[in-house]
Design a protein around this motif. Structure first.
Motif, short mmCIF file in Angstrom:
data_model
loop_
_atom_site.label_atom_id
_atom_site.label_comp_id
_atom_site.label_asym_id
_atom_site.label_seq_id
_atom_site.Cartn_x
_atom_site.Cartn_y
_atom_site.Cartn_z
N ARG A 116 0.82 -1.21 0.00
CA ARG A 116 0.00 0.00 0.00
C ARG A 116 0.86 1.27 0.00
O ARG A 116 0.52 2.27 -0.61
CB ARG A 116 -0.90 -0.04 1.24
CG ARG A 116 -2.05 0.93 1.21
CD ARG A 116 -2.86 0.81 2.48
NE ARG A 116 -3.78 1.90 2.63
CZ ARG A 116 -4.99 1.94 2.10
NH1 ARG A 116 -5.42 0.92 1.41
NH2 ARG A 116 -5.78 2.97 2.26
N LEU B 63 4.88 2.93 -3.30
CA LEU B 63 5.27 4.05 -4.16
C LEU B 63 5.63 5.28 -3.33
O LEU B 63 6.62 5.95 -3.61
CB LEU B 63 4.14 4.37 -5.15
CG LEU B 63 4.51 5.29 -6.30
CD1 LEU B 63 5.69 4.77 -7.10
CD2 LEU B 63 3.33 5.50 -7.23
N GLN B 64 4.82 5.54 -2.30
CA GLN B 64 5.09 6.70 -1.45
C GLN B 64 6.45 6.56 -0.76
O GLN B 64 7.20 7.52 -0.64
CB GLN B 64 4.01 6.86 -0.37
CG GLN B 64 2.71 7.41 -0.91
CD GLN B 64 1.80 6.31 -1.38
OE1 GLN B 64 2.27 5.31 -1.90
NE2 GLN B 64 0.51 6.48 -1.23
N LEU C 165 9.13 7.29 -3.18
CA LEU C 165 9.24 8.73 -3.42
C LEU C 165 10.00 9.40 -2.28
O LEU C 165 10.92 10.17 -2.49
CB LEU C 165 7.84 9.36 -3.50
CG LEU C 165 6.92 8.86 -4.59
CD1 LEU C 165 5.57 9.56 -4.51
CD2 LEU C 165 7.54 9.10 -5.94
N ARG D 165 13.66 8.53 -2.18
CA ARG D 165 14.45 9.21 -3.23
C ARG D 165 14.72 10.66 -2.87
O ARG D 165 15.80 11.19 -3.08
CB ARG D 165 13.74 9.12 -4.58
CG ARG D 165 14.02 7.81 -5.30
CD ARG D 165 13.38 7.79 -6.65
NE ARG D 165 13.97 8.73 -7.59
CZ ARG D 165 15.04 8.50 -8.33
NH1 ARG D 165 15.65 7.34 -8.24
NH2 ARG D 165 15.49 9.42 -9.16
N ILE D 166 13.67 11.31 -2.29
CA ILE D 166 13.87 12.70 -1.87
C ILE D 166 14.98 12.77 -0.83
O ILE D 166 15.80 13.68 -0.83
CB ILE D 166 12.55 13.28 -1.31
CG1 ILE D 166 11.53 13.47 -2.44
CG2 ILE D 166 12.80 14.62 -0.61
CD1 ILE D 166 10.14 13.82 -1.97
N GLN E 30 4.96 6.28 -14.68
CA GLN E 30 5.32 7.46 -13.90
C GLN E 30 6.78 7.42 -13.46
O GLN E 30 7.47 8.43 -13.48
CB GLN E 30 4.43 7.50 -12.66
CG GLN E 30 4.14 8.90 -12.21
CD GLN E 30 2.69 9.05 -11.81
OE1 GLN E 30 1.94 8.07 -11.81
NE2 GLN E 30 2.28 10.24 -11.48
N MET E 31 7.22 6.24 -13.08
CA MET E 31 8.61 6.12 -12.64
C MET E 31 9.57 6.34 -13.81
O MET E 31 10.60 6.99 -13.66
CB MET E 31 8.83 4.74 -11.99
CG MET E 31 8.08 4.60 -10.68
SD MET E 31 8.20 2.96 -9.94
CE MET E 31 9.79 3.05 -9.10
N ASN F 239 9.72 10.04 -14.88
CA ASN F 239 10.50 10.88 -13.97
C ASN F 239 11.93 10.40 -13.79
O ASN F 239 12.61 10.83 -12.86
CB ASN F 239 9.79 10.97 -12.62
CG ASN F 239 8.52 11.79 -12.71
OD1 ASN F 239 8.56 13.01 -12.71
ND2 ASN F 239 7.39 11.12 -12.85
N VAL G 112 13.17 7.59 -12.78
CA VAL G 112 13.51 6.81 -11.58
C VAL G 112 14.18 5.49 -11.95
O VAL G 112 15.08 5.03 -11.26
CB VAL G 112 12.23 6.53 -10.75
CG1 VAL G 112 12.54 5.62 -9.58
CG2 VAL G 112 11.62 7.84 -10.28
N GLN H 213 -0.27 8.35 -14.68
CA GLN H 213 -1.37 8.62 -13.74
C GLN H 213 -2.39 7.48 -13.73
O GLN H 213 -3.58 7.70 -13.50
CB GLN H 213 -2.07 9.94 -14.07
CG GLN H 213 -1.22 11.18 -13.89
CD GLN H 213 -0.80 11.46 -12.47
OE1 GLN H 213 0.39 11.49 -12.18
NE2 GLN H 213 -1.74 11.65 -11.57
#
Lengths: 472, 295
Positions: free
Chosen positions: A116, A119-120, A123, A126-127, A144-145, A148, A150, A431
């Protein structure tokens, strides 16, 4: 020789992992200290980066111990992040141990991220500059990856291996704009799953192969109590927060009508097409005609023996087995009930490598090893990933693994057969998660009888094309 | 000659206060001002955390105000939830406070009603799901025993909203009751004795004495309930996930999904700022009402 710019990421950036994997990291530390390129202020770096006073004695002891030792050098750590628990990933973890033995310069750490939050977490990591080296990517996150930057492009020889060894639809799941971004691991396919005990009780001897047949069977199976509530549902949708329980059967029906969800370049959506609207109508009619309703949940009620049929993915086998017990032998998996030209939907996870990985070569080698026969625990056996999928009751689209695993059981065989020429990959659109949320909400509204299919799908199409316009 | 406490001249910098305030200032800067400033900046960008933010000016606000029908639906749902807390929850809390103010074992009752506040919100959501499940829930099973088909508490849009509001009221009841109880306890008993001597009935005393005299507490509960209702989403996330079909989707939950599911940080930040502005207006109303009371 220049001073090293940094320590392995699991030492520098994941203080919580130090205690858990202390021994392997001591080895890593040892290798740094004995390497001529080490920084002289190594212990200070560690102290600051790990940020805890309590760490200092430990680190001092580690450094002292390391200097005294002349153990074999380990100069790179590959971090793998997957959503499987350590228990589920046991064959893979054993595989990593074998890899480390065969490659003394490399250590592998495993990090479990919840599905769940996957992905968050990626993210955020990575930040923070703490991204893992190897991901297990759900195919709808892939666009999306990739968009961007990734994911790293895979080596040509590995891409060739995937194209030669995996089913075409599954290769598509890991392909964005013609480029393959990883090695497919777990595959899920949707099929009609029937509780034949209930169907036979209602006078239906075979699972339906057409939608009309499904409606007849569902009608025959459905029973209600004195208050008019459904007791046994002929058919059921699965309730999930992502809406997959409705969206995926809708995809299967729409694909069966020869209709793609998007144009080839993803600039337009086909949700307002005749086939798409008809699929929505078919699903809605099951509720309107009393063969099911939204209070029935396939996830709960099918394993409880209260549902005749559902369109479900193979991964739900263990829950059905657990729920039905001995009655599991009454469960039959069959084609999507859409006639001879039926198609279905599949989605896949694939192992990809972070584009920012400083050990990308080793990471790809680990991916290759884990997914090839070289990693088999015994001669002629499946790869580590194949073995893990088999133990999980999941599917792999790796032909070599499937050959090594032998004939699947009666439940799994139809899913596996569908992979070869019937399963179409879930669209890898940017998306995708947001778009599927919109599709789910619209379908749910139509199914609940709160909107007509045609205008609702037209509105949906406009909303989805708004999103597509942003990205394509 | 006596030694002065501060030998510096007038206007000389005084470091000590800043030194003592510095932990608070640093904390506020890191955990309040910086995130707020960054969030404000994000409202003018399109950003998924995978890449770099891209400046889009006021487009996020334009989209939310002119094209995003779901956003307006969630605002409406938010006001329904907040309204439920005020117009049903607050009178109920007041009524219970009035009853328990003079009852035996008030401490026990107070504890029982406050219990939800110290219970994990996710556990609460699951317990209510279990009770309200359309087919297997205890409520509908109970109704079935007397031959009634209960409503679809969680799968019908209207009933799902009713369920959410009822659970939120239940959750907040104890807290608001405590505030009212404290206010009632603070009233002079002689006023009540005088009213009784004058022949005032119980309801009349409540209406004409208790309610006017605890007005500051009522204003406080009204405003805090409204702010709570406007910004709270954890229970809804765990209980209905905003469903069915967005019927219980409130703005806070909508922007959470926007940020962390759809990876639209810019738009979610814009939605957050709009919600923040609405709540800020309510806060101003609160201050004015309290000020009027004080003067």
């Amino acid at each position: 020789m220049p001073c090293r710019s940094g320590l392995p990421r699991n030492l520098l950036l994941r203080p919580q992992s130090v205690w858990a994997t202390a021994s392997s990291e001591l080895e890593t530390l040892r290798s740094f200290v004995t390497d001529p390129g080490d920084c002289v202020d190594l212990s200070l770096d560690l102290y600051v980066d790990l940020g805890g006073i309590a760490m200092k004695p430990f680190l001092f002891a580690a450094v002292t111990g390391a200097i005294a030792s002349s153990a074999a050098a380990q100069d790179q750590t590959v971090e793998v992040a997957m959503h499987y628990t350590a228990e589920q990933a046991a064959p893979l973890l054993a595989c990593f141990d074998r890899y480390e033995e065969a490659n003394p310069g490399t250590s592998i750490t495993y990090q479990q991220l919840s599905y769940r939050d996957y992905l968050q977490t990626v993210l955020t990591s990575r930040i923070a500059g703490q991204a893992p080296d190897i991901y297990n990517v759900y195919s709808i996150w892939a666009a999306q990856m990739v968009d961007n930057g990734v994911l790293a492009e895979m080596p040509d020889d590995l891409a060739t291996y995937v194209r030669d060894t995996y089913a075409g639809g599954t290769v598509d799941a890991a392909t964005i704009d013609g480029t393959l971004w990883g090695v497919p691991t777990e595959v899920s396919v949707y099929m009609l799953v029937s509780n034949m005990a209930l169907l036979r009780e209602a006078g239906i001897e075979e699972p339906p192969t057409t939608w009309e047949g499904l409606r007849e069977a569902a009608e025959a199976v459905t029973t209600r109590n004195d208050q008019g509530r459904i007791e046994t549902a002929g058919f059921a949708f699965a309730e999930s927060s992502s809406g997959a329980g409705v969206v995926h059967p809708y995809y299967a029906l729409t694909f069966s009508k020869g209709q793609d969800i998007y144009s080839d370049d993803y600039s337009e959506a086909n949700l307002v097409s005749e086939a798409s609207v008809e699929s929505a109508r078919q699903l809605a009619a099951l509720v309107a005609d009393g063969m099911t309703d939204r209070t029935v949940d396939a996830y709960d009620d099918f394993p409880a023996g209260g549902v005749g049929m559902m369109i479900m993915a193979n991964w739900y086998e263990s829950a059905i087995r657990e729920g039905l017990g001995d009655r599991f032998e009454d469960v039959v998996v069959s084609q999507i009930p859409a006639g001879e030209d039926w198609r279905t939907m599949q989605y896949a996870f694939f192992m990809g490598v972070d584009s920012g990985s400083d050990v990308s070569e080793a990471a790809w080698d680990v991916v290759r090893y884990a997914n090839s026969a070289e990693s088999a625990a015994e001669e002629g056996g499946p790869s580590c990933v194949g073995e893990m999928m088999n133990k999980l009751g999941a599917l792999t689209a790796n032909d070599a693994d499937n050959a090594a695993l032998g004939d699947p059981d009666a439940f799994t065989a139809p899913f596996q057969e569908a992979l070869t020429d019937r399963a179409i990959s879930q669209p890898n659109v940017l998306q995708a998660s947001e778009i599927e949320g919109l599709i789910a909400q619209t379908l749910d509204t139509v199914i609940a009888g709160e909107a007509e299919a045609a205008p609702a799908m037209e509105d949906l199409n406009t909303q989805v094309e708004d999103i597509l316009f942003e990205f394509y | 000659m006596s030694r002065s406490v501060d030998e510096r001249g007038p206007g000389a910098p005084r470091l000590a206060p800043w030194l003592f305030l510095s932990p608070l200032i640093v904390f506020a800067a890191i955990f309040l001002i910086l995130p707020l400033g960054f969030s404000l900046y994000l409202t003018f960008t399109r950003w998924n955390p995978l890449g770099a933010p891209r400046w889009v000016g006021l487009r996020q606000f334009e989209y939310l105000f002119t094209r995003d029908a779901a956003f307006w639906d969630t605002l409406q749902n938010t006001f329904v939830v907040a309204g439920g807390l005020i117009f049903i929850g607050m009178p109920l809390s007041l009524m219970l406070a009035a009853i328990f103010a003079r009852s035996r074992g008030r401490t026990v009752w107070r504890s029982i009603f406050y219990l939800p506040q110290v219970t994990n919100i996710v556990a609460i959501a699951y317990i209510w799901q279990f009770l309200l499940d359309d087919r297997y829930g205890l409520v509908n099973r109970g109704l079935g025993l007397i031959g009634l088909a209960g409503p679809d508490w969680l799968t019908d849009g209207t009933w799902a909203m009713v369920s959410v509001v009822v659970v939120m009221i239940w959750y907040e009841l104890g807290k608001n009751m405590l505030v009212f109880l404290a206010a009632i306890d603070g009233l002079d008993p002689q006023i009540y004795e005088a009213a009784v001597l004058d022949g005032a009935s119980g309801p009349r005393i409540f209406r004409s004495i208790t309610v006017p005299m605890i007005r500051p507490a009522m204003i406080f509960v009204t405003v805090t309930s409204f702010i709570t209702g406007m910004g709270w989403f954890a229970l809804i996330l765990a209980m209905t996930g905003g469903g069915p079909r967005g019927a219980t989707d409130v703005t806070a939950l909508y922007m959470y999904d926007m940020a962390f599911q759809d990876l639209r940080m810019g738009r979610a930040s814009a939605a957050a700022m709009i919600l923040f502005a609405i709540i800020a207006v309510i806060a101003v109303v609160q201050f004015r009402l309290l000020r009027e009371r004080a003067t």
